[in-house]
Design an enzyme around this catalytic site. Structure first.
Site, PDB file in Angstrom:
ATOM      1  N   ASP A  48      -7.848  -5.295   0.150  1.00 38.21           N
ATOM      2  CA  ASP A  48      -8.366  -6.172  -0.901  1.00 38.21           C
ATOM      3  C   ASP A  48      -8.033  -7.640  -0.685  1.00 38.21           C
ATOM      4  O   ASP A  48      -8.571  -8.496  -1.371  1.00 38.21           O
ATOM      5  CB  ASP A  48      -7.801  -5.738  -2.262  1.00 38.21           C
ATOM      6  CG  ASP A  48      -8.316  -4.369  -2.660  1.00 38.21           C
ATOM      7  OD1 ASP A  48      -9.523  -4.153  -2.537  1.00 38.21           O
ATOM      8  OD2 ASP A  48      -7.508  -3.522  -3.074  1.00 38.21           O
TER       9      ASP A  48
ATOM     10  N   HIS B  60       0.855  -1.187   0.000  1.00 37.33           N
ATOM     11  CA  HIS B  60       0.000   0.000   0.000  1.00 37.33           C
ATOM     12  C   HIS B  60       0.884   1.227   0.000  1.00 37.33           C
ATOM     13  O   HIS B  60       1.942   1.238   0.635  1.00 37.33           O
ATOM     14  CB  HIS B  60      -0.914   0.002   1.241  1.00 37.33           C
ATOM     15  CG  HIS B  60      -2.071   0.925   1.108  1.00 37.33           C
ATOM     16  ND1 HIS B  60      -1.981   2.259   1.382  1.00 37.33           N
ATOM     17  CD2 HIS B  60      -3.337   0.700   0.694  1.00 37.33           C
ATOM     18  CE1 HIS B  60      -3.154   2.815   1.152  1.00 37.33           C
ATOM     19  NE2 HIS B  60      -3.992   1.898   0.725  1.00 37.33           N
TER      20      HIS B  60
HETATM   21  N1  ACO Z   1       3.959  -7.540  -4.729  1.00 41.66           N
HETATM   22  C1  ACO Z   1       5.294  -7.576  -4.921  1.00 41.66           C
HETATM   23  N2  ACO Z   1       6.082  -6.500  -4.817  1.00 41.66           N
HETATM   24  C2  ACO Z   1       5.495  -5.339  -4.541  1.00 41.66           C
HETATM   25  C3  ACO Z   1       4.121  -5.221  -4.324  1.00 41.66           C
HETATM   26  C4  ACO Z   1       3.339  -6.387  -4.425  1.00 41.66           C
HETATM   27  N3  ACO Z   1       2.028  -6.358  -4.236  1.00 41.66           N
HETATM   28  N4  ACO Z   1       3.810  -3.927  -4.053  1.00 41.66           N
HETATM   29  C5  ACO Z   1       4.981  -3.272  -4.098  1.00 41.66           C
HETATM   30  N5  ACO Z   1       5.992  -4.110  -4.388  1.00 41.66           N
HETATM   31  C6  ACO Z   1       7.417  -3.791  -4.470  1.00 41.66           C
HETATM   32  C7  ACO Z   1       7.773  -3.076  -5.758  1.00 41.66           C
HETATM   33  O1  ACO Z   1       8.114  -3.989  -6.770  1.00 41.66           O
HETATM   34  C8  ACO Z   1       8.897  -2.214  -5.312  1.00 41.66           C
HETATM   35  O2  ACO Z   1      10.046  -3.029  -5.215  1.00 41.66           O
HETATM   36  P1  ACO Z   1      11.506  -2.436  -5.581  1.00 41.66           P
HETATM   37  O3  ACO Z   1      11.806  -1.405  -4.522  1.00 41.66           O
HETATM   38  O4  ACO Z   1      12.424  -3.614  -5.530  1.00 41.66           O
HETATM   39  O5  ACO Z   1      11.396  -1.844  -6.959  1.00 41.66           O
HETATM   40  C9  ACO Z   1       8.529  -1.803  -3.887  1.00 41.66           C
HETATM   41  O6  ACO Z   1       7.688  -2.868  -3.407  1.00 41.66           O
HETATM   42  C10 ACO Z   1       7.780  -0.484  -3.820  1.00 41.66           C
HETATM   43  O7  ACO Z   1       6.687  -0.539  -4.737  1.00 41.66           O
HETATM   44  P2  ACO Z   1       5.970   0.716  -5.359  1.00 41.66           P
HETATM   45  O8  ACO Z   1       5.352   0.323  -6.661  1.00 41.66           O
HETATM   46  O9  ACO Z   1       6.901   1.878  -5.366  1.00 41.66           O
HETATM   47  O10 ACO Z   1       4.843   1.001  -4.289  1.00 41.66           O
HETATM   48  P3  ACO Z   1       3.624   1.968  -4.500  1.00 41.66           P
HETATM   49  O11 ACO Z   1       3.398   2.640  -3.198  1.00 41.66           O
HETATM   50  O12 ACO Z   1       3.805   2.831  -5.694  1.00 41.66           O
HETATM   51  O13 ACO Z   1       2.430   0.959  -4.850  1.00 41.66           O
HETATM   52  C11 ACO Z   1       0.561  -0.437  -4.718  1.00 41.66           C
HETATM   53  C12 ACO Z   1       1.382   0.670  -4.022  1.00 41.66           C
HETATM   54  C13 ACO Z   1       0.131   0.054  -6.114  1.00 41.66           C
HETATM   55  C14 ACO Z   1      -0.680  -0.695  -3.892  1.00 41.66           C
HETATM   56  C15 ACO Z   1       1.428  -1.688  -4.841  1.00 41.66           C
HETATM   57  O14 ACO Z   1       1.808  -2.143  -3.557  1.00 41.66           O
HETATM   58  C16 ACO Z   1       0.730  -2.807  -5.623  1.00 41.66           C
HETATM   59  O15 ACO Z   1       0.834  -2.851  -6.845  1.00 41.66           O
HETATM   60  N6  ACO Z   1       0.022  -3.740  -4.899  1.00 41.66           N
HETATM   61  C17 ACO Z   1      -0.712  -4.767  -5.585  1.00 41.66           C
HETATM   62  C18 ACO Z   1      -2.043  -4.236  -6.059  1.00 41.66           C
HETATM   63  C19 ACO Z   1      -3.013  -3.986  -4.931  1.00 41.66           C
HETATM   64  O16 ACO Z   1      -3.196  -4.818  -4.054  1.00 41.66           O
HETATM   65  N7  ACO Z   1      -3.673  -2.828  -4.985  1.00 41.66           N
HETATM   66  C20 ACO Z   1      -4.672  -2.424  -3.995  1.00 41.66           C
HETATM   67  C21 ACO Z   1      -4.173  -1.273  -3.199  1.00 41.66           C
HETATM   68  S1  ACO Z   1      -5.300  -0.840  -1.934  1.00 41.66           S
HETATM   69  C22 ACO Z   1      -6.525   0.015  -2.726  1.00 41.66           C
HETATM   70  O17 ACO Z   1      -6.398   0.573  -3.775  1.00 41.66           O
HETATM   71  C23 ACO Z   1      -7.779  -0.013  -2.055  1.00 41.66           C
END
Ligand code: ACO
Length: 442
Positions: free
Chosen positions: A378, A320
């Protein structure tokens, strides 16, 4: 209507302690005001930065940008805190109802019994759709995406009520809220009925907000649907935890559209579109698809996680932007999923077991620990929706019903504040000026 809104503690509190932040650009220093929130968080006010220095800030994804002042929802992602108008989400989930919580979010305070009754009767009066609006559903193909239908029909709904594009008094705004809150549920259920080729089931005013929705989804003309034990409560909890989450992507979209003075219907319709994506409201469907895939193909959880760690794909329902400890909504829904499945005699649900195994494995793995990735709202919500018999393509629609009070509250806050149109800047990385080349010379 005189545009005043209570920003409560945030507005009464002195904005700065006469402190400033200093920024030095190419050897020249500038003082920028420091603002303090009612939860003692600090912000540097850069609103005059460009006019004074010629420089802008660069913040892709707006992760460090406060786009507005708001008194609706407080989130502390480090500590896993979520409060609506000051009330912890755990207390609201335990003691409140979705309708009461919606009133809290939109109007600012918990309602009295009379106010609650009055709003409930307004919701009942608004349940039906204008019969002409029903023709809109015919314009969509069989299996038409319910999110597309929801967003389009909500926007069209506005055109039936142009008197509600602007508000002269609070009662008029209240009517618009009741209209949208009540009809979004009818439209959502009708979108589902349309997608499966079943006749629309008209609302039943004797039922509660959630029970009525389940009735419109699952009753048939010759048989009234009786929800299983705990289903109405589980749905109510689902809606409560989704009701608002400050400046997330869809809410920011609603505020951005609203900042142009677009009407409430158009603005929340845009919010629905923003919610649609897999990284936002589409994630709950992606979680169930992931769990189903693991189940159907007999994939080992550790093998799946290896692929996540090698960045083949993301673990849906994890991570998140704000929560770096745990998402309090995930805890509430995890408990609710257990309770519902127990009530339904399905406590051995295979997808729930996979989810739990996945959570345990991920939380003890360095990849997830280092990146502070925890289950988000979620991760367990899809298990509840699936148990309620709601199909996967309706999951984001369910999220939209839940988020509606938050969107309305934020739109209204925008409407009442003397805000400027939202209009970010950019760092232009394209060509410098060049001369047009006639087509024959290219
Ligand atoms: N699975 C694996 N790795 C992940 C995940 C995940 N779900 N989420 C983040 N990471 C990793 C990224 O690859 C990144 O790794 P790195 O530093 O080696 O490059 C690091 O964690 C940071 O990720 P960001 O993309 O910068 O995090 P951001 O804050 O932009 O993204 C998000 C947040 C979009 C929710 C992300 O965690 C994600 O894609 N999760 C999966 C989708 C999801 O569950 N969305 C629902 C969110 S809650 C809502 O909208 C109600």
């Amino acid at each position: 209507m005189s545009k005043t809104i209570n920003l409560s503690a945030a507005e009464e509190r002195p904005e700065t302690k006469n402190e400033t932040a200093t920024i030095t650009v190419r050897g020249k220093s500038y003082e920028l005001p420091l603002l303090e929130s009612s939860e003692a968080e600090l912000a540097i006010d850069i609103s005059r930065l460009r006019s004074e220095t010629g420089v802008i800030t660069f913040d892709p994804g707006y992760a460090n940008t406060g786009s507005c002042k708001s008194a609706i929802t407080f989130v502390d992602g480090e500590q896993g805190i979520l409060r609506h108008r000051g009330y912890p989400i755990e207390q609201l989930a335990e003691k409140s109802s979705f309708v009461e919580q919606a009133m809290l979010l939109i109007f600012g305070e918990l309602p009295s019994m009379d106010e609650l009754d009055h709003f409930r009767s307004m919701l009942r009066e608004q349940e039906l759709l204008h019969e002409d609006l029903l023709h809109h559903f015919d314009g969509f193909p069989p299996n038409g995406e319910p999110m597309a239908i929801l967003s389009a029909v909500i926007n069209s709904l506005g055109s039936y009520h142009p008197d509600l594009y602007e508000f002269d008094d609070e009662e008029q705004f209240r009517r618009a809220c009741a209209k949208i809150m009540s009809k979004v549920r009818t439209i959502a259920a009708f979108a589902f009925r349309k997608s499966i080729g079943r006749p629309f089931m008209y609302p039943n005013p004797n039922k509660s907000y959630c029970a009525n929705f389940l009735h419109m989804m699952f009753s048939v003309p010759y048989k009234v649907y009786e929800p299983p034990l705990g289903a109405v409560r589980a749905l109510s909890l689902f809606l409560i935890v989704h009701a608002d989450h400050e400046q997330n992507c869809s809410t920011s979209t609603v505020r951005m559209v609203g900042s142009t003075q677009a009407n409430l219907f158009a603005s929340v319709s845009a919010g629905i579109c923003a919610l649609w994506g897999r990284l936002h409201g589409g994630a709950n469907a992606a979680v169930i698809q992931m769990l189903q895939d693991i189940h159907d193909n007999n994939i080992k959880v550790e093998d799946y996680l290896e692929k996540v760690k090698s960045k083949e794909f993301r673990l849906m329902g994890f991570g998140h932007r704000i929560y770096k400890n745990f998402d309090p909504r995930a805890r509430i829904l995890k408990g609710a999923a257990h309770e519902l499945l127990l009530n339904m005699g399905k406590s051995d649900d295979e997808l729930l077991s996979i989810a739990q195994e996945m959570e345990e494995a991920a939380l003890s793995d360095d990849f997830f620990k280092e990146r502070q990735l925890y289950p988000n709202v979620d991760f367990y919500s899809g298990i509840i929706l699936r148990a309620l018999g709601i199909p996967v393509n309706m999951f984001p629609v369910m999220f939209a019903i839940g988020r509606m009070p938050g969107w309305i509250a934020h739109w209204y806050e925008e409407y009442c504040q003397p805000m400027r149109i939202h209009r970010p800047r950019q760092l232009y990385m394209g060509f410098n000026e060049r001369d047009y080349v006639p087509v024959d010379n290219r």
